[in-house]
Design a protein around this motif. Structure first.
Motif: not given
Length: 501
Positions: A443, A446, A453-456, A469, A471
């Motif tokens: 998180q 991200g 932007a999201l990284l999971t 991810g 973006a």
């Protein structure tokens, strides 16, 4: 040389075999090594390997590395990895093993955490200039005094270990080979964050014994290792099993199915060490007929909670031993029966090697903690490295010592069978293959990429999790993560969905 009144190290195990089998094949490279590192594959007898180990040990001493100092190693599953580990031990050094996907951010953190004095890598690995990565990381780690590598076209300032082997020094440093001394440092991620996990030779050997005896690997076996060596489990299942059985170790850089099958056939390998999902896939594709020389398969489960729901083993020529891996904390093995091929029941209490022999040596102990999690104790478990942090409000009150490691894997007891069921991985930790991350770290990275932007991490049957991810501009996100020195798992999470995986 080996001292008669001391406990064994990896090097003393090697030298015992050397005295009996100098001309026997010791180590064999992947057939596709030219693609991996650019160098030709090697096949070394014990005598040839011993000469290379002595030459590398002399190089480390000549480079001014003090006894008991730490040398970092970032190498693929090739002959040079085994030679470097044994050479470092012969020179009285401690080996810190670095995963191949680590880039500058992780490298610098680990070098500083261990105060490493040297780093060993290859010029290129799978098309990536690891020599440049090592040089850049060394520039940020003040403890580093020596950077060296295998391969051609090494950057200026990096010593060539190929030349060290070709033109060996006569330098010898007397080292008492004592198994109670530190041998390796591996790295784990727990709820408390990133931590270094040191282990003695005896602890490492205990892990190899647990696997080799449970799976009944015979003396003189030819072991095919297709599991990355840069962890406690990787070392125990490959190098230690090889040295305990006194046979040959054939290496495969994961993963090329055609090359693997070719190597197993060419060397008539009787033991295969591989990720368990891969081993089960090979079984579905007809392992019995395609690899008839195999007698033992050790399936490595990085996600041990998946063992109970896995498919049954059907190969008639080879037995399967499920190796339950709990990060760097420890492991245990359980061989499946030939009757139904289903995973064996795992019960609390001491587990010997092998389990069905009453009075056999204790390889470790499995227990349920008061938290409803699985705990491990025994000679292979690095208890001190996982000691819980003291409570901040009562720092002057001594905590009762704990003789086990809490793996944080949720588990429960089946009262009808007495078996322990592992139900879930540690909370807040994401595992992608052999790499573990805190979900909070994902998180944070991200957020650094800006708004939107999201990284999971998403569940994945084969590797535990996979990263994804999103973006506003994926290409710019990838460039930013590369600039921060993050590993490819995070960078490639932002690949365009239409591109190849």
């Amino acid at each position: 040389m080996h001292q008669p009144n001391t406990s064994p190290t990896l090097d003393t195990l090697f030298q015992r075999i050397l005295a009996r089998k100098g001309d026997v094949l010791a180590l064999a490279d992947p057939e596709n090594k030219a693609r991996i590192t650019g160098g030709p594959p090697k096949r070394l007898s014990y005598a040839a390997a011993d000469r290379a180990i002595s030459a590398l040990a002399a190089h480390f001493v000549d480079a001014g590395l003090p006894a008991h100092s730490v040398i970092a190693v970032q190498l693929p599953n090739i002959v040079e990895f085994a030679l470097t580990v044994l050479a470092a031990h012969r020179a009285g050094l401690v080996v810190a093993v670095f995963p191949l996907l680590w880039r500058q951010a992780e490298l610098v953190a680990a070098l500083n955490r261990t105060s490493a004095r040297a780093i060993v890598t290859s010029a290129r690995i799978d098309g990536i200039s690891h020599a440049d990565l090592a040089m850049n990381a060394a520039a940020e780690a003040f403890s580093i005094r020596h950077v060296c590598g295998f391969g051609s076209d090494l950057p200026e300032g990096m010593a060539s270990l190929d030349q060290a082997i070709e033109r060996p020094s006569n330098t010898v440093r007397p080292v008492i080979q004592d198994g109670r001394k530190a041998a390796i440092i591996s790295f784990d991620v727990t709820a408390d964050g990133f931590r270094a996990v040191p282990r003695t030779h005896l602890s490492l050997i205990a892990g190899g014994l647990a696997l080799s005896l449970e799976s009944d690997v015979e003396q003189g076996s030819t072991v095919m290792s297709a599991f990355a060596p840069s962890s406690f489990a990787g070392l125990a299942s490959s190098m230690v099993v090889w040295l305990l059985t006194g046979g040959s170790l054939v290496l495969h850089h994961p993963f090329d199915s055609e090359v693997l099958e070719q190597q197993i056939g060419e060397y008539s390998c009787d033991t295969l060490v591989a990720p368990a999902p891969l081993a089960l896939k090979l079984d579905e594709l007809g392992l019995s007929t395609r690899m008839p020389s195999l007698r033992n398969v050790i399936g490595m489960w990085r996600a041990p909670e998946q063992v109970a729901s896995s498919s049954c083993w059907t190969a008639q020529n080879a037995s399967l031993t499920d190796a339950y891996l709990f990060g760097e904390a420890g492991l245990f093995g359980a061989r499946r029966t030939a009757e139904d091929g289903a995973p064996a029941l795992v019960k609390s209490g001491p587990h010997g090697a092998p389990r069905e022999m009453p009075g056999s040596s204790i390889a470790g102990e499995i227990l349920l903690t008061p938290r409803g999690t699985l705990g491990l104790r025994g000679p292979m478990v690095a208890v001190a490295a996982y000691a819980p942090l003291p409570p901040p409000e009562d720092t002057l009150i001594a905590q009762a010592p704990r003789d086990y490691v809490d793996t944080d894997y949720a588990a429960r007891l089946d009262r009808s069978t007495g078996a322990i069921s592992i139900t879930a991985p540690p909370t807040g930790i994401m595992a992608v293959g052999g790499y573990r991350f805190l979900s909070s770290d994902l998180q944070e990275w991200g957020r650094r990429l800006g708004q939107g932007a999201l990284l999971t991490a998403l569940p994945d049957r084969l590797s535990g999790h996979r990263l994804a991810g999103r973006a506003q501009d994926n290409a710019r996100a990838r460039d930013a993560l590369l600039e921060l020195g993050l590993n490819p798992l995070m960078v490639e999470a932002f690949r365009d969905r239409g591109s190849a995986a």
